[in-house]
Design a protein around this motif. Structure first.
Motif, PDB file in Angstrom:
ATOM      1  N   ASP A 137      90.844  -0.315   8.335  1.00  0.00           N
ATOM      2  CA  ASP A 137      91.428   0.946   9.391  1.00  0.00           C
ATOM      3  C   ASP A 137      92.647   1.643   8.649  1.00  0.00           C
ATOM      4  OD1 ASP A 137      89.451   0.025  11.359  1.00  0.00           O
ATOM      5  OD2 ASP A 137      91.032  -1.118  12.374  1.00  0.00           O
ATOM      6  N   TYR A 138      93.426   0.970   7.864  1.00  0.00           N
ATOM      7  CA  TYR A 138      94.242   1.437   7.370  1.00  0.00           C
ATOM      8  C   TYR A 138      93.943   2.333   6.288  1.00  0.00           C
ATOM      9  CZ  TYR A 138      99.190   1.798   5.165  1.00  0.00           C
ATOM     10  OH  TYR A 138     100.311   2.240   4.712  1.00  0.00           O
ATOM     11  N   ILE A 139      93.181   1.898   5.271  1.00  0.00           N
ATOM     12  CA  ILE A 139      92.568   2.720   4.270  1.00  0.00           C
ATOM     13  C   ILE A 139      91.859   4.097   4.645  1.00  0.00           C
ATOM     14  CG2 ILE A 139      90.812   2.825   2.332  1.00  0.00           C
ATOM     15  CD1 ILE A 139      91.283  -0.153   2.182  1.00  0.00           C
ATOM     16  N   THR A 140      91.140   3.729   6.012  1.00  0.00           N
ATOM     17  CA  THR A 140      90.519   5.117   6.662  1.00  0.00           C
ATOM     18  C   THR A 140      91.570   6.028   6.976  1.00  0.00           C
ATOM     19  OG1 THR A 140      88.757   3.679   7.417  1.00  0.00           O
ATOM     20  CG2 THR A 140      88.940   5.668   8.321  1.00  0.00           C
ATOM     21  N   TYR A 141      92.749   5.596   7.675  1.00  0.00           N
ATOM     22  CA  TYR A 141      93.703   6.306   8.136  1.00  0.00           C
ATOM     23  C   TYR A 141      94.243   7.141   6.840  1.00  0.00           C
ATOM     24  CZ  TYR A 141      98.654   7.364   9.191  1.00  0.00           C
ATOM     25  OH  TYR A 141      99.813   7.931   9.238  1.00  0.00           O
ATOM     26  N   LEU A 142      94.604   6.292   5.792  1.00  0.00           N
ATOM     27  CA  LEU A 142      95.218   7.172   4.522  1.00  0.00           C
ATOM     28  C   LEU A 142      94.434   8.084   3.934  1.00  0.00           C
ATOM     29  CD1 LEU A 142      96.544   3.753   2.956  1.00  0.00           C
ATOM     30  CD2 LEU A 142      97.899   5.509   4.061  1.00  0.00           C
ATOM     31  N   CYS A 143      92.982   8.045   3.975  1.00  0.00           N
ATOM     32  CA  CYS A 143      91.884   8.826   3.526  1.00  0.00           C
ATOM     33  C   CYS A 143      91.689  10.075   4.411  1.00  0.00           C
ATOM     34  CB  CYS A 143      90.863   8.145   3.098  1.00  0.00           C
ATOM     35  SG  CYS A 143      90.606   7.000   1.701  1.00  0.00           S
ATOM     36  N   GLY A 144      92.268   9.943   5.627  1.00  0.00           N
ATOM     37  CA  GLY A 144      92.104  10.773   6.448  1.00  0.00           C
ATOM     38  C   GLY A 144      90.778  11.180   6.857  1.00  0.00           C
ATOM     39  N   SER A 145      90.008   9.883   6.992  1.00  0.00           N
ATOM     40  CA  SER A 145      88.510   9.895   7.356  1.00  0.00           C
ATOM     41  C   SER A 145      88.585   9.917   9.008  1.00  0.00           C
ATOM     42  CB  SER A 145      88.061   8.938   6.671  1.00  0.00           C
ATOM     43  OG  SER A 145      87.634   9.090   5.077  1.00  0.00           O
ATOM     44  N   ASP A 146      87.742  10.386   9.759  1.00  0.00           N
ATOM     45  CA  ASP A 146      87.443  10.049  11.127  1.00  0.00           C
ATOM     46  C   ASP A 146      86.413   8.839  11.365  1.00  0.00           C
ATOM     47  OD1 ASP A 146      88.767  12.483  11.690  1.00  0.00           O
ATOM     48  OD2 ASP A 146      86.835  13.584  11.368  1.00  0.00           O
ATOM     49  N   PHE A 147      85.777   8.278  10.142  1.00  0.00           N
ATOM     50  CA  PHE A 147      84.853   7.262  10.334  1.00  0.00           C
ATOM     51  C   PHE A 147      84.557   6.651   9.300  1.00  0.00           C
ATOM     52  CE2 PHE A 147      80.217   5.616  10.270  1.00  0.00           C
ATOM     53  CZ  PHE A 147      80.415   4.865  11.195  1.00  0.00           C
ATOM     54  N   SER A 148      84.565   5.169   9.353  1.00  0.00           N
ATOM     55  CA  SER A 148      84.146   4.480   8.340  1.00  0.00           C
ATOM     56  C   SER A 148      83.786   2.982   8.878  1.00  0.00           C
ATOM     57  CB  SER A 148      85.476   3.683   7.398  1.00  0.00           C
ATOM     58  OG  SER A 148      86.373   2.882   8.256  1.00  0.00           O
ATOM     59  N   GLN A 149      82.736   2.532   8.126  1.00  0.00           N
ATOM     60  CA  GLN A 149      81.985   1.120   8.675  1.00  0.00           C
ATOM     61  C   GLN A 149      81.773   0.245   7.491  1.00  0.00           C
ATOM     62  OE1 GLN A 149      78.801   2.698  11.008  1.00  0.00           O
ATOM     63  NE2 GLN A 149      78.501   0.480  11.959  1.00  0.00           N
ATOM     64  N   MET A 150      81.653  -1.057   7.695  1.00  0.00           N
ATOM     65  CA  MET A 150      81.664  -1.764   6.482  1.00  0.00           C
ATOM     66  C   MET A 150      79.998  -2.168   6.494  1.00  0.00           C
ATOM     67  SD  MET A 150      82.739  -5.810   7.825  1.00  0.00           S
ATOM     68  CE  MET A 150      81.884  -6.332   9.068  1.00  0.00           C
ATOM     69  N   MET A 151      79.467  -2.311   5.188  1.00  0.00           N
ATOM     70  CA  MET A 151      78.180  -2.874   4.860  1.00  0.00           C
ATOM     71  C   MET A 151      78.329  -4.031   4.136  1.00  0.00           C
ATOM     72  SD  MET A 151      75.245  -0.952   2.610  1.00  0.00           S
ATOM     73  CE  MET A 151      74.709   0.392   3.711  1.00  0.00           C
ATOM     74  N   LEU A 152      77.930  -5.154   4.568  1.00  0.00           N
ATOM     75  CA  LEU A 152      77.675  -6.233   3.905  1.00  0.00           C
ATOM     76  C   LEU A 152      76.701  -6.274   2.930  1.00  0.00           C
ATOM     77  CD1 LEU A 152      80.178  -8.216   4.629  1.00  0.00           C
ATOM     78  CD2 LEU A 152      79.385  -6.654   6.478  1.00  0.00           C
ATOM     79  N   CYS A 153      77.049  -6.736   1.699  1.00  0.00           N
ATOM     80  CA  CYS A 153      75.822  -6.547   0.650  1.00  0.00           C
ATOM     81  C   CYS A 153      76.089  -7.815  -0.274  1.00  0.00           C
ATOM     82  CB  CYS A 153      76.077  -5.181  -0.290  1.00  0.00           C
ATOM     83  SG  CYS A 153      76.477  -3.619   0.425  1.00  0.00           S
ATOM     84  N   ASP A 154      74.692  -8.030  -0.630  1.00  0.00           N
ATOM     85  CA  ASP A 154      74.409  -9.024  -1.718  1.00  0.00           C
ATOM     86  C   ASP A 154      73.532  -8.926  -2.631  1.00  0.00           C
ATOM     87  OD1 ASP A 154      74.557 -11.915  -2.522  1.00  0.00           O
ATOM     88  OD2 ASP A 154      72.608 -12.252  -1.804  1.00  0.00           O
ATOM     89  N   ARG A 155      74.259  -9.048  -3.876  1.00  0.00           N
ATOM     90  CA  ARG A 155      73.157  -8.348  -4.961  1.00  0.00           C
ATOM     91  C   ARG A 155      72.243  -9.127  -5.437  1.00  0.00           C
ATOM     92  NH1 ARG A 155      75.599  -6.938 -10.415  1.00  0.00           N
ATOM     93  NH2 ARG A 155      76.189  -8.987 -10.417  1.00  0.00           N
ATOM     94  N   GLN A 156      72.186 -10.386  -4.846  1.00  0.00           N
ATOM     95  CA  GLN A 156      71.255 -11.449  -5.457  1.00  0.00           C
ATOM     96  C   GLN A 156      69.914 -11.380  -4.515  1.00  0.00           C
ATOM     97  OE1 GLN A 156      72.876 -15.453  -6.103  1.00  0.00           O
ATOM     98  NE2 GLN A 156      74.290 -14.751  -7.145  1.00  0.00           N
ATOM     99  N   SER A 157      70.354 -11.556  -3.095  1.00  0.00           N
ATOM    100  CA  SER A 157      69.048 -11.504  -2.072  1.00  0.00           C
ATOM    101  C   SER A 157      68.857 -10.060  -1.691  1.00  0.00           C
ATOM    102  CB  SER A 157      69.614 -12.022  -0.684  1.00  0.00           C
ATOM    103  OG  SER A 157      70.560 -11.508  -0.141  1.00  0.00           O
TER     104      SER A 157
END
Length: 336
Positions: A137-157
């Motif tokens: 949330d803090y990084i989103t605020y600092l970037c001036g973005s209206d929206f951010s969302q996490m994507m959980l990724c696994d390079r192996q699977s």
């Protein structure tokens, strides 16, 4: 390429996994820790790690350093702080957020190519006076973005999971799904997959909210009233399928046929994800103008300073940050 590592909560395992990652990663990129030189030196000494540190006052100082050498530059951002390993501390929370602010600013100014954030503690940052629920949330605020969302990724699977709702009580999930829908998440997923992972026209699966996808309305009706109509609408522009009953979807490994999966709530997506990628999962933040990743685990106060923390997820987060940064650079060059 310059990759910034924010120190995280110094009373947790952040400093340890940073140092261990630096020891294992091949020298090619320039890694810089944003945080506290004294704290990192303490962990080097206590854990007897063969890492040489160098305090720098600004990011420009790395231009005179050889990335191939085994020297880890540390950009100091805060005042001297006392370690209280395994305990919540307002001063540790403040340092963690100061490091995040500096790293975000440097990335926005194009002085660095990506940032990887070590874990922070939500109670610590609250005690430090920050009203944000976490570093995303803090990084989103600092970037001036209206929206951010996490994507959980696994390079192996190759599994990628996005959550329609994140840290909310289960009792509120249904109302939020009805209210917010899934369109914004699907659009963000498609854009991130194309921009960050070079997956054009991705195939995206949507999980049902209710058991057995409600069995035709017998067990709830969110599928009929919200998910199915929105999926049908989205199919005009995206390859979206579902809603799938989550138990059968993961039980039969159907995720292998898709580029990403949208889960309706936290445990529905993260339990199967962490079963498959507990030490290798990475959190990629979608919707930001900068590249930010983080390991998929917390501060682990119970093992802080013991030298037994695994650096696997932090290494994966660093490698993925490098890959995404390169992908974006290549697209920018092709667009010029």
């Amino acid at each position: 390429m310059t990759i910034l590592w924010t120190i995280g909560d110094i009373n947790g395992i952040g400093p340890e996994i940073i140092l261990k990652s630096f020891m294992k990663l091949e020298r090619g990129e320039q890694f810089v820790v944003v945080g506290s030189f004294k704290v990192l030196q303490h962990y080097v000494d206590v854990l007897s790690l063969p890492v040489q540190l160098k305090r720098i006052k600004n990011i420009e100082a790395i231009s005179t350093m050889d990335a191939a050498q085994k020297v880890l530059p540390v950009l100091d951002v805060g005042k001297s702080i006392r370690l209280t390993q395994g305990k919540v501390s307002a001063s540790a929370g403040e340092l963690a957020m100061m490091a995040i602010e500096r790293a975000t600013t440097l990335c926005l100014m194009k002085r660095a190519d990506a940032m990887v954030t070590a874990p922070i503690h939500k109670e610590a940052i609250s005690k430090a006076g920050y009203s944000f629920s976490g570093h995303t949330d803090y990084i989103t605020y600092l970037c001036g973005s209206d929206f951010s969302q996490m994507m959980l990724c696994d390079r192996q699977s190759k599994l990628k999971v996005v959550l329609a709702t994140v840290h909310v009580p289960v009792s509120k999930v249904s109302a939020l799904v009805r209210q917010d829908g899934i369109e914004k998440s699907i659009v963000a997923m498609a854009e991130s997959l194309a921009k960050d992972f070079a997956v054009q026209d991705p195939r995206i699966a949507v999980l049902a909210l209710n058991p057995h996808a409600s069995d035709g309305g017998v067990i709830g009706n969110e599928e009929q009233l919200t998910l199915e109509p929105q999926i049908k609408k989205l199919q005009k522009n995206y390859r979206v399928e579902g809603p799938f009953a989550s138990d059968g979807f993961f039980g039969t490994a159907s995720y292998n046929a898709f580029d990403a999966v949208l889960a309706m709530y936290h445990d529905q997506g993260l339990i199967p994800f962490k079963m498959l990628a507990f030490e290798t999962g990475v959190n990629v933040t979608m919707g930001l103008p900068i590249v930010r990743t983080s390991p998929d685990h917390g501060t682990a106060f119970d093992i802080a300073g013991k030298g037994i923390a695994s650096e696997a997820s932090f290494i994966e987060a660093t490698l993925m940050a490098c890959e995404i940064a390169r992908a974006r650079q290549m697209q920018n060059e092709e667009g010029q």
